[in-house]
Motif scaffolding. Structure first.
Motif, PDB file in Angstrom:
ATOM      1  N   GLN A 177       0.821  -1.208   0.000  1.00 24.30           N
ATOM      2  CA  GLN A 177       0.000   0.000   0.000  1.00 24.30           C
ATOM      3  C   GLN A 177       0.856   1.259   0.000  1.00 24.30           C
ATOM      4  N   MET A 178       1.967   1.216   0.753  1.00 25.07           N
ATOM      5  CA  MET A 178       2.823   2.386   0.846  1.00 25.07           C
ATOM      6  C   MET A 178       3.471   2.699  -0.511  1.00 25.07           C
ATOM      7  N   LEU A 179       3.825   1.660  -1.265  1.00 24.82           N
ATOM      8  CA  LEU A 179       4.377   1.899  -2.605  1.00 24.82           C
ATOM      9  C   LEU A 179       3.384   2.649  -3.478  1.00 24.82           C
ATOM     10  N   GLU A 180       2.122   2.252  -3.408  1.00 30.15           N
ATOM     11  CA  GLU A 180       1.096   2.948  -4.199  1.00 30.15           C
ATOM     12  C   GLU A 180       0.916   4.383  -3.726  1.00 30.15           C
ATOM     13  N   TYR A 181       0.942   4.601  -2.413  1.00 30.51           N
ATOM     14  CA  TYR A 181       0.767   5.957  -1.887  1.00 30.51           C
ATOM     15  C   TYR A 181       1.929   6.867  -2.296  1.00 30.51           C
ATOM     16  N   VAL A 182       3.149   6.314  -2.265  1.00 30.58           N
ATOM     17  CA  VAL A 182       4.318   7.128  -2.645  1.00 30.58           C
ATOM     18  C   VAL A 182       4.255   7.481  -4.119  1.00 30.58           C
ATOM     19  N   GLU A 183       3.846   6.516  -4.967  1.00 29.75           N
ATOM     20  CA  GLU A 183       3.726   6.801  -6.392  1.00 29.75           C
ATOM     21  C   GLU A 183       2.679   7.875  -6.655  1.00 29.75           C
ATOM     22  N   LEU A 184       1.619   7.874  -5.839  1.00 30.17           N
ATOM     23  CA  LEU A 184       0.569   8.889  -5.993  1.00 30.17           C
ATOM     24  C   LEU A 184       0.907  10.194  -5.288  1.00 30.17           C
ATOM     25  N   GLY A 185       2.022  10.219  -4.565  1.00 32.78           N
ATOM     26  CA  GLY A 185       2.421  11.435  -3.849  1.00 32.78           C
ATOM     27  C   GLY A 185       1.676  11.656  -2.563  1.00 32.78           C
ATOM     28  N   MET A 186       1.031  10.598  -2.056  1.00 33.22           N
ATOM     29  CA  MET A 186       0.248  10.737  -0.829  1.00 33.22           C
ATOM     30  C   MET A 186       1.093  10.489   0.415  1.00 33.22           C
ATOM     31  N   ARG A 187       2.259   9.859   0.277  1.00 36.58           N
ATOM     32  CA  ARG A 187       3.139   9.593   1.403  1.00 36.58           C
ATOM     33  C   ARG A 187       4.563   9.971   1.010  1.00 36.58           C
ATOM     34  N   SER A 188       5.362  10.247   2.019  1.00 33.25           N
ATOM     35  CA  SER A 188       6.753  10.634   1.775  1.00 33.25           C
ATOM     36  C   SER A 188       7.632   9.397   1.660  1.00 33.25           C
ATOM     37  N   PRO A 189       8.788   9.492   0.969  1.00 36.62           N
ATOM     38  CA  PRO A 189       9.721   8.354   0.885  1.00 36.62           C
ATOM     39  C   PRO A 189      10.231   7.898   2.248  1.00 36.62           C
ATOM     40  N   SER A 190      10.291   8.799   3.203  1.00 35.23           N
ATOM     41  CA  SER A 190      10.759   8.386   4.540  1.00 35.23           C
ATOM     42  C   SER A 190       9.787   7.403   5.169  1.00 35.23           C
ATOM     43  N   ASP A 191       8.482   7.569   4.944  1.00 37.11           N
ATOM     44  CA  ASP A 191       7.502   6.611   5.450  1.00 37.11           C
ATOM     45  C   ASP A 191       7.694   5.244   4.798  1.00 37.11           C
ATOM     46  N   LEU A 192       8.034   5.273   3.490  1.00 36.55           N
ATOM     47  CA  LEU A 192       8.279   4.012   2.794  1.00 36.55           C
ATOM     48  C   LEU A 192       9.493   3.294   3.372  1.00 36.55           C
ATOM     49  N   GLN A 193      10.534   4.049   3.680  1.00 34.64           N
ATOM     50  CA  GLN A 193      11.723   3.440   4.270  1.00 34.64           C
ATOM     51  C   GLN A 193      11.422   2.853   5.641  1.00 34.64           C
ATOM     52  N   GLU A 194      10.556   3.494   6.386  1.00 34.15           N
ATOM     53  CA  GLU A 194      10.179   2.971   7.695  1.00 34.15           C
ATOM     54  C   GLU A 194       9.451   1.640   7.551  1.00 34.15           C
ATOM     55  N   VAL A 195       8.538   1.564   6.591  1.00 33.76           N
ATOM     56  CA  VAL A 195       7.808   0.309   6.378  1.00 33.76           C
ATOM     57  C   VAL A 195       8.753  -0.783   5.906  1.00 33.76           C
ATOM     58  N   LYS A 196       9.709  -0.425   5.036  1.00 34.64           N
ATOM     59  CA  LYS A 196      10.687  -1.404   4.562  1.00 34.64           C
ATOM     60  C   LYS A 196      11.523  -1.947   5.724  1.00 34.64           C
ATOM     61  N   ALA A 197      11.932  -1.037   6.613  1.00 35.64           N
ATOM     62  CA  ALA A 197      12.733  -1.466   7.768  1.00 35.64           C
ATOM     63  C   ALA A 197      11.927  -2.395   8.674  1.00 35.64           C
ATOM     64  N   ARG A 198      10.655  -2.058   8.884  1.00 29.66           N
ATOM     65  CA  ARG A 198       9.812  -2.933   9.710  1.00 29.66           C
ATOM     66  C   ARG A 198       9.616  -4.294   9.039  1.00 29.66           C
ATOM     67  N   LEU A 199       9.452  -4.289   7.719  1.00 22.77           N
ATOM     68  CA  LEU A 199       9.278  -5.539   7.001  1.00 22.77           C
ATOM     69  C   LEU A 199      10.534  -6.399   7.110  1.00 22.77           C
ATOM     70  N   GLN A 200      11.697  -5.761   6.958  1.00 15.83           N
ATOM     71  CA  GLN A 200      12.946  -6.501   7.074  1.00 15.83           C
ATOM     72  C   GLN A 200      13.104  -7.099   8.473  1.00 15.83           C
ATOM     73  N   SER A 201      12.724  -6.347   9.475  1.00 18.66           N
ATOM     74  CA  SER A 201      12.783  -6.852  10.846  1.00 18.66           C
ATOM     75  C   SER A 201      11.825  -8.009  11.053  1.00 18.66           C
ATOM     76  N   ASP A 202      10.644  -7.935  10.443  1.00 21.12           N
ATOM     77  CA  ASP A 202       9.668  -9.013  10.577  1.00 21.12           C
ATOM     78  C   ASP A 202      10.138 -10.288   9.888  1.00 21.12           C
ATOM     79  N   VAL A 203      10.801 -10.139   8.736  1.00 23.68           N
ATOM     80  CA  VAL A 203      11.355 -11.311   8.058  1.00 23.68           C
ATOM     81  C   VAL A 203      12.414 -11.979   8.929  1.00 23.68           C
TER      82      VAL A 203
END
Length: 457
Positions: A177-203
């Protein structure tokens, strides 16, 4: 690149999960219950087999104690040639002639009285055999408890693994969802990096939980005496509410355990055996009386008949027959201080056993009281955890809706997700704690972890 790494790690975790719970036969497909594991471990454990052999050895000692009441019978025989100066058995005079001598005999000895030592020894062996049987049962219960603890540990680790998978899937959904929001300009890239970091931690956490499952499975297999290549899968527990059971009373449960637990019977037998050992040591001061019977005969080449020939052996054995019937009495007067110190040491050992038994009774009461309190606490904690999970589920859904509308940050969403996962983990913990304590309380009531059903093949 990030998605490729996540896919590889997901594939590795999936492989671990398949390795842990996949089945290669009908037993594994149906799954093992905790009772199945305990029964199997009791039948396969070598310490229990040795304990059963100890019981058989104690039975042989008891048989030997019965044999002490039987008469002792022995036969003797000798054949030789006397040379030089000796007594002629025919004339009872000294002679310098050499002659052949052969004797045979039969001795029978029957103990009549020995200060009740044999009686006390027999009762002591009986108590030892009963104690060996109880020791075998105690060992079975100890192995069964270790298997039960390992079984619930594995079940808990599997639940934690499934929660880690669920947490990783939520992060993947948020990441998409965050990838779609960033492409639409609804979220900042820093939010995307935060989600990526959380995903990496969950893996990473998913991999850690999978490894924990593997180690717990190996620990359970070791207790079951299974090889690493053997397949084992356990049945998952039922996700339902706990029954409304009456809270057990510690005093009532302790009173029931006094008649069911083998530990209490073993304490009684140890004290009785120590008293018999003291009686055996005291018997050393009593006189001993034995009835004796002996039968002897001999053959000599000096015995001649009227024609000068040697009297035949059959006739000599008949003519030279002599018998003895009598009673011997032995009265111990003085032999140092060995008998006195032996009695004193047995008295000290009896006091030691009494003190140990009292300490064990106190320890068992504390264990029973702790099991009752823990069972009541687990029931209440499970109810609270269930309410907490319901609230966390509602809060997570509301937070996801707000996050999708841009009303909250990704940090707040992740916080609500973590609370939801923690609530599910706490619910699983309290559920397993309830099952463990319930079986423990039932053990104190019945005296055994293992049911009488046949072991699964």
């Amino acid at each position: 690149m990030m998605n490729a790494q996540i896919t590889i790690k997901r594939g590795f975790s999936l492989f671990l999960l398949v390795f842990l719970i996949s089945s290669g036969n009908l037993q594994a497909q149906s799954g093992w219950t905790v009772d199945d594991c305990m029964r199997y471990a009791v039948e396969q454990n070598y310490r229990i087999r040795n304990s059963r052999l100890d019981t058989r050895i104690a039975g042989e000692d008891l048989t030997a104690a019965y044999g002490d009441f039987l008469p002792s019978v022995s036969t003797t025989g000798a054949l030789g040639k006397r040379l030089g100066r000796s007594v002629d058995p025919k004339t009872n005079l000294y002679t310098s002639s050499s002659f052949l001598e052969s004797t045979v005999g039969l001795n029978v000895s029957l103990p009549v009285f020995d200060g009740f030592t044999r009686v006390n020894r027999l009762q002591f062996r009986k108590l030892n055999r009963q104690l060996s049987g109880l020791t075998e049962k105690i060992e079975e219960n100890r192995i069964a408890f270790e298997v039960m603890d390992a079984f619930f540990r594995l079940r808990f680790d599997e639940k934690m693994y499934r929660l880690a998978v669920e947490q990783r899937k939520l992060s993947e959904r948020y990441h998409g969802q965050m990838l779609e929001y960033v492409e639409l300009g609804m979220r900042s890239p820093s939010d995307l990096q935060e989600v990526k970091a959380r995903l990496q931690s969950d893996v990473y956490q998913e991999t850690v939980k999978a490894n924990s499952c593997r180690f717990s499975l190996l620990a359970l297999k070791e207790l079951l005496n299974m090889r690493n290549a053997d397949t084992l899968a356990i049945l998952p527990d039922k996700e339902n509410e706990l029954p409304a059971l009456p809270a057990p009373d510690s005093n009532e449960l302790y009173a029931a355990s006094e008649t069911s637990l083998p530990e209490f019977r073993a304490m009684e037998l140890r004290e009785r055996a120590s008293r018999k050992s003291l009686a055996i040591a005291s018997g050393a001061f009593s006189p001993s009386v034995k009835a004796e019977f002996s039968l002897y005969s001999g053959y000599y080449d000096t015995e001649r008949n009227e024609s000068g020939g040697i009297v035949p052996i059959k006739e000599q054995l008949k003519n030279n027959m002599n018998k003895y019937i009598g009673v011997s009495v032995s009265l111990p007067l003085f032999s140092g201080f060995s008998r006195l110190t032996g009695v004193r040491k047995e008295r000290f050992r009896l006091r030691q056993i009494q003190n140990e038994n009292e300490q064990q009774r106190i320890g068992l009461y504390k264990e029973i009281d702790d099991a009752c309190l823990s069972l009541r606490a687990s029931i209440e904690e499970h109810r609270q955890a269930l309410e907490q999970l319901r609230s966390s589920s509602i809060t997570l859904r509301e937070s996801e809706e707000k996050w999708e509308e841009g009303m909250i940050s990704v940090f707040e969403l992740m916080e609500k997700r973590n609370l939801y996962i923690m609530a599910k983990a706490e619910l699983s913990r309290t559920r397993l704690q309830y099952e463990l304590k319930k079986k423990l309380v039932e053990f104190y009531r019945t005296g055994s972890f293992v049911t009488s059903e046949s072991t699964r093949k």
